[in-house]
Design a protein around this motif. Structure first.
Motif, short mmCIF file in Angstrom:
data_model
loop_
_atom_site.label_atom_id
_atom_site.label_comp_id
_atom_site.label_asym_id
_atom_site.label_seq_id
_atom_site.Cartn_x
_atom_site.Cartn_y
_atom_site.Cartn_z
N SER A 30 0.85 -1.19 0.00
CA SER A 30 0.00 0.00 0.00
C SER A 30 0.88 1.24 0.00
CB SER A 30 -0.91 0.01 1.23
OG SER A 30 -0.12 0.17 2.41
N LYS A 31 0.27 2.41 -0.12
CA LYS A 31 1.02 3.68 -0.14
C LYS A 31 1.83 3.86 1.13
CE LYS A 31 0.23 8.66 -0.79
NZ LYS A 31 -0.81 9.71 -1.02
N LYS A 56 -2.92 4.21 -2.49
CA LYS A 56 -3.89 4.24 -1.40
C LYS A 56 -3.25 3.74 -0.11
CE LYS A 56 -7.73 3.21 -4.58
NZ LYS A 56 -8.30 4.58 -4.57
N GLU A 60 -7.46 3.46 3.56
CA GLU A 60 -8.32 3.70 2.40
C GLU A 60 -8.72 2.39 1.73
OE1 GLU A 60 -6.69 8.10 1.00
OE2 GLU A 60 -5.61 6.29 0.36
#
Length: 216
Positions: A30-31, A56, A60
């Motif tokens: 993920s981010k 994301k 999120e």
């Protein structure tokens, strides 16, 4: 994924209850660096959201519906939700280091086998996690596929059942490399697994294992 929303806790619990030997899952970062369990690089196909996983945060991603109200799990949640051995596929090569950290922290060498299409990801996890079992995956390959597996320390090849030949299987076995066929969703493919003398098979339908005992 043949009977439940793919890469969800619901699907993994179903697989375990069906008596499967190993549960396969897919990993992206993920981010914010979490190990998100999802097949595609984008969330569009399997959730009600849009866009790349890498853009994301895990918070999120967790807001998305991954099917039947299921949420996108993180790898650690899967470890706690089922007790079965796992095959964790590194979809994003950047996830190798994050996976290695979890494996070392939770002492997962005996429970988690690591697979990837990316030679560099297999090589990296092999270096980072002593004793890890690895699998090199290929859909299309050249005559050097067994040499590739050996070069990155993979004990197993996972190869597309539609293109797999006895010659490749025999070459791999002669070099001490196991071969798994994917995706085996029909009785004809299950018969081929046995005819080729494969070491295993990946399926989207747990029930094929039970049916195959009598008809394959």
């Amino acid at each position: 994924m043949g009977v439940e929303p793919e890469n969800t806790l619901r699907s993994f619990v179903h697989a375990e209850q069906a008596g499967m030997d190993v549960i396969e899952l897919d990993l992206h970062l993920s981010k914010d660096g979490a190990l998100a369990v999802m097949h595609d690089a984008e969330v569009d196909r399997t959730t009600d959201g849009t866009g790349p996983i890498a853009e994301k945060t895990i918070a999120e991603l967790r807001e998305l519906d991954a099917g039947q109200g299921e949420r996108v799990p993180v790898f650690e949640q899967v470890l706690d939700a089922v007790r079965s051995p796992l095959q964790a596929e590194i979809k994003d090569a950047a996830a190798a280091r994050a996976l290695a950290e979890v494996m070392l922290r939770r002492d997962l060498v005996d429970r988690v086998e690591v697979s990837s299409f990316h030679d560099e990801a297999v090589a990296e996890i092999t270096q980072l996690v002593p004793g890890v079992r690895t699998v090199l995956i290929a859909s299309r390959w050249k005559s050097d596929v067994v040499d590739r597996a050996k070069a990155v320390g993979a004990a197993t090849l996972a190869l597309n059942i539609r293109r797999l030949t006895l010659e490749v299987v025999e070459q791999a076995h002669a070099e001490g490399v196991k071969v798994i066929g994917w995706v085996v969703n029909t009785q004809d493919h299950l018969r081929l697994v046995r005819a080729l003398g494969l070491d295993g098979a990946t399926t989207d339908f747990p029930e094929i294992r039970r049916a195959g005992r009598f008809t394959a």
